[in-house]
Design an enzyme around this catalytic site. Structure first.
Site, PDB file in Angstrom:
ATOM      1  N   HIS A 121      30.021   3.502  23.041  1.00 55.61           N
ATOM      2  CA  HIS A 121      29.099   4.450  22.409  1.00 55.61           C
ATOM      3  C   HIS A 121      28.854   5.602  23.369  1.00 55.61           C
ATOM      4  O   HIS A 121      28.808   5.416  24.577  1.00 55.61           O
ATOM      5  CB  HIS A 121      27.756   3.762  22.099  1.00 55.61           C
ATOM      6  CG  HIS A 121      26.965   4.479  21.056  1.00 55.61           C
ATOM      7  ND1 HIS A 121      26.145   5.528  21.357  1.00 55.61           N
ATOM      8  CD2 HIS A 121      26.893   4.313  19.720  1.00 55.61           C
ATOM      9  CE1 HIS A 121      25.577   5.969  20.248  1.00 55.61           C
ATOM     10  NE2 HIS A 121      26.018   5.252  19.232  1.00 55.61           N
ATOM     11  N   ASP A 180      28.606  -0.837  14.555  1.00 55.25           N
ATOM     12  CA  ASP A 180      29.672  -1.175  13.594  1.00 55.25           C
ATOM     13  C   ASP A 180      30.295  -2.529  13.842  1.00 55.25           C
ATOM     14  O   ASP A 180      31.147  -2.964  13.055  1.00 55.25           O
ATOM     15  CB  ASP A 180      30.756  -0.090  13.638  1.00 55.25           C
ATOM     16  CG  ASP A 180      30.269   1.185  12.969  1.00 55.25           C
ATOM     17  OD1 ASP A 180      30.407   2.266  13.545  1.00 55.25           O
ATOM     18  OD2 ASP A 180      29.686   1.083  11.865  1.00 55.25           O
TER      19      ASP A 180
HETATM   20  C1  SDX Z   1      28.943   5.167  15.454  1.00 48.01           C
HETATM   21  O1  SDX Z   1      26.792   8.818  18.021  1.00 48.01           O
HETATM   22  C2  SDX Z   1      26.207   7.887  17.305  1.00 48.01           C
HETATM   23  O2  SDX Z   1      25.043   7.643  17.377  1.00 48.01           O
HETATM   24  C3  SDX Z   1      27.152   7.145  16.365  1.00 48.01           C
HETATM   25  C4  SDX Z   1      26.546   5.946  15.649  1.00 48.01           C
HETATM   26  C5  SDX Z   1      25.473   6.372  14.664  1.00 48.01           C
HETATM   27  O3  SDX Z   1      24.579   5.562  14.381  1.00 48.01           O
HETATM   28  O4  SDX Z   1      25.604   7.496  14.117  1.00 48.01           O
HETATM   29  O5  SDX Z   1      26.003   5.043  16.596  1.00 48.01           O
HETATM   30  C6  SDX Z   1      27.601   5.232  14.800  1.00 48.01           C
HETATM   31  O6  SDX Z   1      29.723   6.051  15.285  1.00 48.01           O
HETATM   32  C7  SDX Z   1      29.256   4.017  16.370  1.00 48.01           C
HETATM   33  C8  SDX Z   1      30.650   4.152  17.029  1.00 48.01           C
HETATM   34  C9  SDX Z   1      31.724   3.603  16.080  1.00 48.01           C
HETATM   35  N1  SDX Z   1      33.066   3.874  16.658  1.00 48.01           N
HETATM   36  C10 SDX Z   1      33.814   2.918  17.203  1.00 48.01           C
HETATM   37  O7  SDX Z   1      33.458   1.757  17.340  1.00 48.01           O
HETATM   38  C11 SDX Z   1      35.188   3.397  17.645  1.00 48.01           C
HETATM   39  C12 SDX Z   1      35.483   2.861  19.043  1.00 48.01           C
HETATM   40  N2  SDX Z   1      34.585   3.510  20.009  1.00 48.01           N
HETATM   41  C13 SDX Z   1      35.127   4.611  20.771  1.00 48.01           C
HETATM   42  O8  SDX Z   1      36.079   5.410  20.125  1.00 48.01           O
HETATM   43  C14 SDX Z   1      34.082   5.367  21.563  1.00 48.01           C
HETATM   44  O9  SDX Z   1      33.341   4.449  22.257  1.00 48.01           O
HETATM   45  C15 SDX Z   1      33.130   6.305  20.850  1.00 48.01           C
HETATM   46  C16 SDX Z   1      33.839   7.251  19.983  1.00 48.01           C
HETATM   47  C17 SDX Z   1      32.137   5.535  20.056  1.00 48.01           C
HETATM   48  C18 SDX Z   1      32.381   7.084  21.949  1.00 48.01           C
HETATM   49  O10 SDX Z   1      33.303   7.874  22.565  1.00 48.01           O
HETATM   50  P1  SDX Z   1      32.936   8.772  23.855  1.00 48.01           P
HETATM   51  O11 SDX Z   1      31.515   8.718  24.182  1.00 48.01           O
HETATM   52  O12 SDX Z   1      33.571  10.110  23.674  1.00 48.01           O
HETATM   53  O13 SDX Z   1      33.646   7.987  24.992  1.00 48.01           O
HETATM   54  P2  SDX Z   1      35.101   8.314  25.468  1.00 48.01           P
HETATM   55  O14 SDX Z   1      36.014   8.354  24.291  1.00 48.01           O
HETATM   56  O15 SDX Z   1      35.039   9.505  26.350  1.00 48.01           O
HETATM   57  O16 SDX Z   1      35.461   7.016  26.322  1.00 48.01           O
HETATM   58  C19 SDX Z   1      35.034   6.930  27.679  1.00 48.01           C
HETATM   59  C20 SDX Z   1      35.968   5.907  28.309  1.00 48.01           C
HETATM   60  C21 SDX Z   1      37.442   6.190  27.984  1.00 48.01           C
HETATM   61  O17 SDX Z   1      38.202   5.696  29.056  1.00 48.01           O
HETATM   62  P3  SDX Z   1      38.945   6.766  30.022  1.00 48.01           P
HETATM   63  O18 SDX Z   1      39.800   7.638  29.109  1.00 48.01           O
HETATM   64  O19 SDX Z   1      37.811   7.559  30.683  1.00 48.01           O
HETATM   65  O20 SDX Z   1      39.742   5.920  30.965  1.00 48.01           O
HETATM   66  O21 SDX Z   1      35.687   4.614  27.753  1.00 48.01           O
HETATM   67  C22 SDX Z   1      36.826   4.154  27.050  1.00 48.01           C
HETATM   68  C23 SDX Z   1      37.712   5.347  26.775  1.00 48.01           C
HETATM   69  O22 SDX Z   1      39.081   4.960  26.710  1.00 48.01           O
HETATM   70  N3  SDX Z   1      36.377   3.587  25.780  1.00 48.01           N
HETATM   71  C24 SDX Z   1      36.941   2.544  25.192  1.00 48.01           C
HETATM   72  C25 SDX Z   1      36.214   2.349  24.025  1.00 48.01           C
HETATM   73  N4  SDX Z   1      35.250   3.266  23.941  1.00 48.01           N
HETATM   74  C26 SDX Z   1      35.355   4.032  25.038  1.00 48.01           C
HETATM   75  N5  SDX Z   1      37.995   1.767  25.556  1.00 48.01           N
HETATM   76  C27 SDX Z   1      38.304   0.781  24.693  1.00 48.01           C
HETATM   77  N6  SDX Z   1      37.655   0.516  23.529  1.00 48.01           N
HETATM   78  C28 SDX Z   1      36.607   1.286  23.189  1.00 48.01           C
HETATM   79  N7  SDX Z   1      35.977   1.016  22.063  1.00 48.01           N
END
Ligand code: SDX
Length: 379
Positions: free
Chosen positions: A261, A315
């Protein structure tokens, strides 16, 4: 004008000032108008919570009754929207059907009076009332059936489950669904709420605002994750396969849906409550084969990614709740939209007060005074 530093994804950049909800991502705190989400989940209802978010006060019994009656009166689906849905391809995703139908509502209420409290209330009531009906209607239409009209004797949550299944839901199941709607209603400036705010800042109509937000919520990085979580659990198939599955995903740098998140660096407080709701449903209606896989996956992800602040988000367990309630997988995100419509409307209304069109800037990285090369001279 001073230009702020560029932040990818606007991470940490305040886009507005708001008193609607508060999140502390380090402590796992979520409050709606200052009230902890745990309090509301235990004691409130979705419509009371929606009223609190939108009008910034807990309604008296009479005010809430009037609000509920107004919603009840406007639930019915417009026959022209029903006929429009009958032209949609059955294979289409329900989020696309919802986005089209939400935008179509604007055709019926084209007059804009954004400074008129009566117009604002009417838009709030129509959208909250009709979004569940439109979601349920497309589900039945794409199965070749006629939509079921809502029943005035059922609650907001019970009505949706009824319109979906054509059977009156168990009161306990309806209560669990109502709590889940509360949990998804609002979450500060998430992508779909921000999309709603940018659209609203041009002073367009509220139906276009909701259509923008629905399109944004549909993405797998946002509201579309819950559908992918269940598909992932199905692919894992057994508790024994969790670790090898996860190691393979991480090896290939693939995201684990339902985890991580932008704000929470601990387990999402909503995921904690949704996990409890899932356990209550399983106790009453029978176990779900995916629950043990989900719990094992949570433990192994914590072992491998917990140190990076990657934990279950809203989720991760929501899909298991919806499955047990008989909601089809591709309706998980439309259900999220039913709930989040309250938050989108709250921010729409709050922003109308001191509106300024969103128009950020950029850091230009292109050329200047570049030549126009005639087509015959191009390589
Ligand atoms: C919702 O914003 C909100 O409030 C949203 C929400 C709401 O109520 O409206 O809470 C609802 O959207 C929940 C999120 C649902 N999405 C997912 O579950 C999809 C998987 N999650 C990721 O795609 C990610 O965690 C996000 C999109 C939720 C957040 O992305 P960020 O903050 O942009 O984080 P990032 O992509 O920059 O990741 C930071 C690091 C990365 O590693 P590096 O590239 O720095 O090496 O953390 C890693 C990412 O690869 N990472 C994950 C991961 N989430 C982040 N690695 C593996 N699995 C994951 N789920």
């Amino acid at each position: 004008m001073t230009v702020c530093e560029f932040r990818a994804g606007l991470e940490g950049v305040p886009a507005t000032q708001s008193s609607i909800s508060f999140v502390d991502g380090q402590k796992g705190i979520l409050e709606y108008r200052g009230i902890p989400i745990q309090e509301l989940a235990a004691k409130s209802t979705f419509l009371e919570t929606a009223y609190l978010l939108i009008w910034n006060e807990l309604p008296t019994r009479d005010v809430l009754a009037d609000f509920e009656h107004e919603i009840q009166y406007h639930r019915r689906l417009k026959y022209r929207i029903r006929d429009m849905m009958k032209c949609f391809p059955e294979s289409g995703h329900p989020m696309d059907a919802l986005q089209a139908s939400a935008a179509a509502l604007g055709l019926f209420y084209s007059k804009r009076a954004l400074d008129d409290p009566a117009y604002i209330r009417a838009a709030v009531v129509r959208i909250l009332a009709k979004v569940p009906t439109m979601v349920a209607a497309f589900q039945l239409i794409r199965k070749g059936n006629d939509p079921v009209q809502p029943r005035d004797d059922l609650s907001y949550a019970a009505n949706f489950l009824y319109m979906l299944s054509e059977q009156e839901p168990d009161p306990f199941a309806a209560r669990i669904f109502d709590v889940s709607l509360m949990l998804h209603a609002e979450h500060t400036i998430n992508a779909s709420t921000f999309s709603a705010m940018v659209t609203a800042s041009t002073l367009t109509d509220p139906y276009a605002v909701i259509a923008s937000a629905v399109g944004t919520l549909a993405g797998p990085l946002h509201g579309g994750a819950s559908e992918e979580v269940v598909e992932m659990l199905e692919e894992i198939g057994s508790v024994e396969n969790v670790r090898p599955f996860l190691e393979d995903r991480l090896e290939r740098k693939q995201r684990i849906m339902g985890f991580g998140h932008r704000v929470y660096k601990v387990k999402d407080p909503r995921a904690i409550i949704l996990q409890q709701l899932a356990e209550q449903l399983f106790e009453k209606f029978g176990q779900d084969k995916f629950y043990d896989i989900a719990v094992e996956l949570e433990q192994v992800v914590e072992e491998k990614l917990g140190h990076r602040g990657i934990f279950p988000n809203v989720d991760f367990y929501s899909g298991l709740v919806y499955r047990k309630l008989g909601i089809p997988t591709d309706l998980f995100t439309p259900v999220f939209a039913i709930s989040r419509a309250a938050g989108w409307l709250a921010h729409w209304k709050e922003q109308l007060g001191e509106n300024r069109i969103f128009r950020p800037t950029q850091i230009y990285t292109g050329l200047h005074s570049a030549p126009y090369v005639p087509i015959d001279e191009r390589q």
